[in-house]
Design a protein around this motif. Sequence first.
Motif, PDB file in Angstrom:
ATOM      1  N   GLY A  81     -18.355 -21.434 -25.700  1.00 43.53           N
ATOM      2  CA  GLY A  81     -17.275 -20.532 -25.349  1.00 43.53           C
ATOM      3  C   GLY A  81     -17.707 -19.085 -25.335  1.00 43.53           C
ATOM      4  N   HIS A  82     -19.023 -18.839 -25.317  1.00 44.64           N
ATOM      5  CA  HIS A  82     -19.535 -17.475 -25.219  1.00 44.64           C
ATOM      6  C   HIS A  82     -18.937 -16.798 -23.983  1.00 44.64           C
ATOM      7  CE1 HIS A  82     -22.635 -14.403 -26.109  1.00 44.64           C
ATOM      8  NE2 HIS A  82     -22.657 -14.224 -24.798  1.00 44.64           N
ATOM      9  N   ARG A  83     -18.430 -15.577 -24.142  1.00 48.47           N
ATOM     10  CA  ARG A  83     -17.704 -14.885 -23.080  1.00 48.47           C
ATOM     11  C   ARG A  83     -18.601 -13.865 -22.386  1.00 48.47           C
ATOM     12  NH1 ARG A  83     -13.148 -13.051 -27.250  1.00 48.47           N
ATOM     13  NH2 ARG A  83     -15.135 -12.434 -28.178  1.00 48.47           N
ATOM     14  N   VAL A  84     -18.790 -14.067 -21.087  1.00 43.96           N
ATOM     15  CA  VAL A  84     -19.568 -13.138 -20.266  1.00 43.96           C
ATOM     16  C   VAL A  84     -18.608 -12.482 -19.282  1.00 43.96           C
ATOM     17  CG1 VAL A  84     -21.443 -12.875 -18.607  1.00 43.96           C
ATOM     18  CG2 VAL A  84     -21.638 -14.562 -20.453  1.00 43.96           C
ATOM     19  N   VAL A  85     -18.590 -11.160 -19.269  1.00 43.25           N
ATOM     20  CA  VAL A  85     -17.756 -10.415 -18.332  1.00 43.25           C
ATOM     21  C   VAL A  85     -18.667  -9.611 -17.414  1.00 43.25           C
ATOM     22  CG1 VAL A  85     -16.008  -8.615 -18.056  1.00 43.25           C
ATOM     23  CG2 VAL A  85     -15.799 -10.289 -19.903  1.00 43.25           C
ATOM     24  N   VAL A  86     -18.476  -9.779 -16.116  1.00 39.22           N
ATOM     25  CA  VAL A  86     -19.211  -9.024 -15.104  1.00 39.22           C
ATOM     26  C   VAL A  86     -18.243  -8.021 -14.489  1.00 39.22           C
ATOM     27  CG1 VAL A  86     -20.568  -9.132 -12.995  1.00 39.22           C
ATOM     28  CG2 VAL A  86     -20.655 -11.038 -14.626  1.00 39.22           C
ATOM     29  N   VAL A  87     -18.567  -6.744 -14.583  1.00 37.47           N
ATOM     30  CA  VAL A  87     -17.716  -5.688 -14.043  1.00 37.47           C
ATOM     31  C   VAL A  87     -18.320  -5.198 -12.733  1.00 37.47           C
ATOM     32  CG1 VAL A  87     -16.721  -3.416 -14.454  1.00 37.47           C
ATOM     33  CG2 VAL A  87     -17.013  -4.993 -16.361  1.00 37.47           C
ATOM     34  N   GLY A  88     -17.633  -5.506 -11.633  1.00 35.10           N
ATOM     35  CA  GLY A  88     -18.104  -5.122 -10.312  1.00 35.10           C
ATOM     36  C   GLY A  88     -18.579  -6.319  -9.521  1.00 35.10           C
TER      37      GLY A  88
END
Length: 407
Positions: A8-15
């Motif tokens: 459940g590791h959360r990766v957020v990509v902005v753009g």
Amino acid sequence: MTTTQPRGHRVVVVGAGYSGMLAAVRTAHRTRRLGTRITLVNPSPRFTERLRMHQVAAGQRLADHRIADLLAGTGVEFVQGRAVAIDPRARRVTVERTGGGGDAEPAGAPEDVTVVPYDTLVYALGSSADTTRVDGAADHAVTLDDPRTAHAAGTRLAALAAAGGRVTVSGGGLTGVEAATELAESHPGLRVTLLSRGVPGAMMGTRARAHLDRALARLGVTVRAGVEVTKVLPGTVELAGGERVPSDLTLWTAGVRVSGLAARAGIETDGRGLVVVDDRLRSVSHPEVYAVGDAAAVRQAWGQVHGTCQSGLPTAQHVADAIARTLRGRAVKRFRFGYFHQPVSLGRRDAVIQFTYADDTPRRAYLRGRWAVRYKAAVSASPLVTYRLSRRMNVTSVLSRGGRTTR
């Protein structure tokens, strides 16, 4: 194989530009068995093909690529909104949600504010034309950053061409050359002037640049090299020394700037606002943050990488692999990159390709004419092909290693 991170590791990509899109899709594929949750944040629901924006400005219609369609089957959650704040201590991104299906910069007030938590952040906000350094550029010039404004310019150009109007392109880099030649070929009635501080296409070799010069002359583009624009006014462009160049429409391609979001968050940036990264593309101040594409200050043995799609996709590929390797408890290799080519369209029927050394200096080899047109078309189409293939396999760029120069 054990992992060093909880499921459940959360990766957020902005753009969701060229680099951000690949980072999201490839990370999803590389971590699909680890339970990783990936979120992609972008203001527009459409994917913008920046490599083709000069075609839009010339009045040509491009395919409509929806981000949700490009993400189909990946498991990546798409949040349509503008990232307005990053809190590295709490590891969260504040997003002003935007709806309605608008293009690159949706108008109007945001619908609501969402806080998106992350364990790993991929910062991929890219760059835009810098209209802040010259008076009037932001108010009276058109850029190629937003498909809506480029399309509006294309609509105006048809009427201007019929009336023998004047168009000025400010900036003699490859983007300016592509724009000037595209406009002149699509609208022969226009009087197109290219303004440049230096020689247009100066980074290319002598023979490739000679072909570029011939194309500009053949299409009737007036080239003013060695001039500096000091002010953009309605209907004119003012040069250093006071000369005014008539301009019914001014297209601005000179200089680039990046978002100040990282700097405001306390993430270390350089003097231009680029995120300073280590040789694994992690922020030197916040290792849980990666930066890719135009947003990253990336150094190689031969010097600093400058922002292009050619360099942006390999950074995204590397970061996706780095995240997957870290989650599996494996060592992360350092990033290596070398340039390979400078592909330039000169309208729809001509192009020139300058092949380069890893540091982007020109080799003797170059390509021109119809084969260069085909080459350039393949290059422009390759990111979308890469995204679609990356949903189900690891697509590795063979042009991103650069040989011994990058070691």
